[in-house]
Design a protein around this motif. Structure first.
Motif, PDB file in Angstrom:
ATOM      1  N   VAL A 180      95.746  33.473  63.242  1.00  0.00           N
ATOM      2  CA  VAL A 180      95.760  34.596  62.305  1.00  0.00           C
ATOM      3  C   VAL A 180      95.149  34.156  60.974  1.00  0.00           C
ATOM      4  CG1 VAL A 180      97.280  36.110  60.952  1.00  0.00           C
ATOM      5  CG2 VAL A 180      97.727  35.743  63.397  1.00  0.00           C
ATOM      6  N   PHE A 201      94.873  45.407  58.036  1.00  0.00           N
ATOM      7  CA  PHE A 201      95.792  44.932  59.062  1.00  0.00           C
ATOM      8  C   PHE A 201      97.163  45.564  58.881  1.00  0.00           C
ATOM      9  CE2 PHE A 201      92.695  41.554  58.469  1.00  0.00           C
ATOM     10  CZ  PHE A 201      92.413  41.159  59.770  1.00  0.00           C
ATOM     11  N   VAL A 238     101.283  42.536  64.150  1.00  0.00           N
ATOM     12  CA  VAL A 238      99.838  42.231  64.068  1.00  0.00           C
ATOM     13  C   VAL A 238      99.631  40.890  63.363  1.00  0.00           C
ATOM     14  CG1 VAL A 238      97.628  42.941  63.065  1.00  0.00           C
ATOM     15  CG2 VAL A 238      99.077  44.621  64.218  1.00  0.00           C
ATOM     16  N   VAL A 298      93.593  47.485  62.200  1.00  0.00           N
ATOM     17  CA  VAL A 298      94.139  46.771  63.366  1.00  0.00           C
ATOM     18  C   VAL A 298      95.624  47.110  63.486  1.00  0.00           C
ATOM     19  CG1 VAL A 298      94.471  44.560  64.515  1.00  0.00           C
ATOM     20  CG2 VAL A 298      92.511  44.877  62.984  1.00  0.00           C
ATOM     21  N   LEU A 347      94.076  38.361  67.874  1.00  0.00           N
ATOM     22  CA  LEU A 347      93.604  38.892  66.593  1.00  0.00           C
ATOM     23  C   LEU A 347      92.169  38.473  66.262  1.00  0.00           C
ATOM     24  CD1 LEU A 347      94.853  40.732  64.392  1.00  0.00           C
ATOM     25  CD2 LEU A 347      95.086  38.664  63.021  1.00  0.00           C
TER      26      LEU A 347
END
Ligand code: B16
Ligand code: MG
Length: 212
Positions: free
Chosen positions: A95, A7, A12, A167, A203
């Protein structure tokens, strides 16, 4: 088969991208340099000094290396002021749930961020121990779009790039992921990038890709 997810951090895992914007905006206003959201998007994933160079392209005078170093320090102090306010309450529960689900299913997770403030942010959010590996701006010589930070993260995870999803919210990050041989999943600003392999609207969408 996907064995790891790397990540990006700002934009993000958390919304520190907005703090970067506010700090750069304050610096640009102080110097009388035009700066807007569009220019800010060019700074996503890019190192502090490279970001400053992009901002200074619109300056009407040149700056010495000493002045540039001082401006970068000024911005970082403003930025760190915002970071001080961060607590675990600033972490989106979606998340945290996504991270835990991946781990429960045996997928290893890492951070791959250009930021030298990564560990401060993860500590303030209370998730520094959640990740199996952390690669950040202190580990690398070349920031995104160079793939170095993701290659360091994959190495720390003990995984091949081709078995990891990256990501990212930055065009520079998607380019870095593809150059490094990773699968690239875009979120936020990067969803407009045609080079992304997947587009995430939130996410947790990464779960259906990683656990397929
Ligand atoms: P710092 P990421 C990047 O983090 C930011 O997107 C970028 O705007 C910033 O300039 C860079 O980190 C360096 O950050 O000044 O804290 O070292 O998106 O790669 O997580
Ligand atoms: Mg980012």
């Amino acid at each position: 088969m996907v064995q790891g997810v790397i990540f990006d951090l700002d934009g993000v895992i958390c919304s520190t991208d907005e703090f970067h914007y506010l700090a750069w905006k304050a610096l640009a206003d102080k110097e009388g340099i035009p700066f807007d959201r569009e220019t800010n998007n060019l700074l996503r994933g890019v190192s502090r000094m490279a970001s400053l160079e992009i901002i200074l392209r619109k300056a009407t005078r040149s700056y010495s290396e000493e002045e540039k170093a001082s401006l970068a320090d000024y911005k970082n102090e403003l930025y760190r002021g915002y970071l001080k306010q961060m607590t675990p309450a600033d972490l989106d529960p979606n998340v945290l749930k996504t991270l835990h689900t991946l781990k429960e299913k045996g997928v290893r997770i890492a951070i791959g961020s250009s930021s030298k403030n990564t560990k401060t942010i993860l500590t303030n959010l209370g998730i520094i121990d959640v990740f199996d590996a952390i690669a950040d701006g202190n580990d690398i010589h070349h920031s995104k779009p160079d793939p170095e930070v993701f290659l360091v993260a994959a190495k720390k995870l003990g995984l091949e790039p081709s078995s990891c999803i990256v990501v990212e919210d930055a065009f520079a990050g998607i380019e870095a992921a593809k150059r490094g041989g990773f699968v690239a999943a875009a979120i936020g600003d990067a969803i407009k990038d045609p080079d992304a392999d997947y587009v995430l609207s939130t996410l947790s969408d990464v779960l259906s890709i990683a656990l397929a």
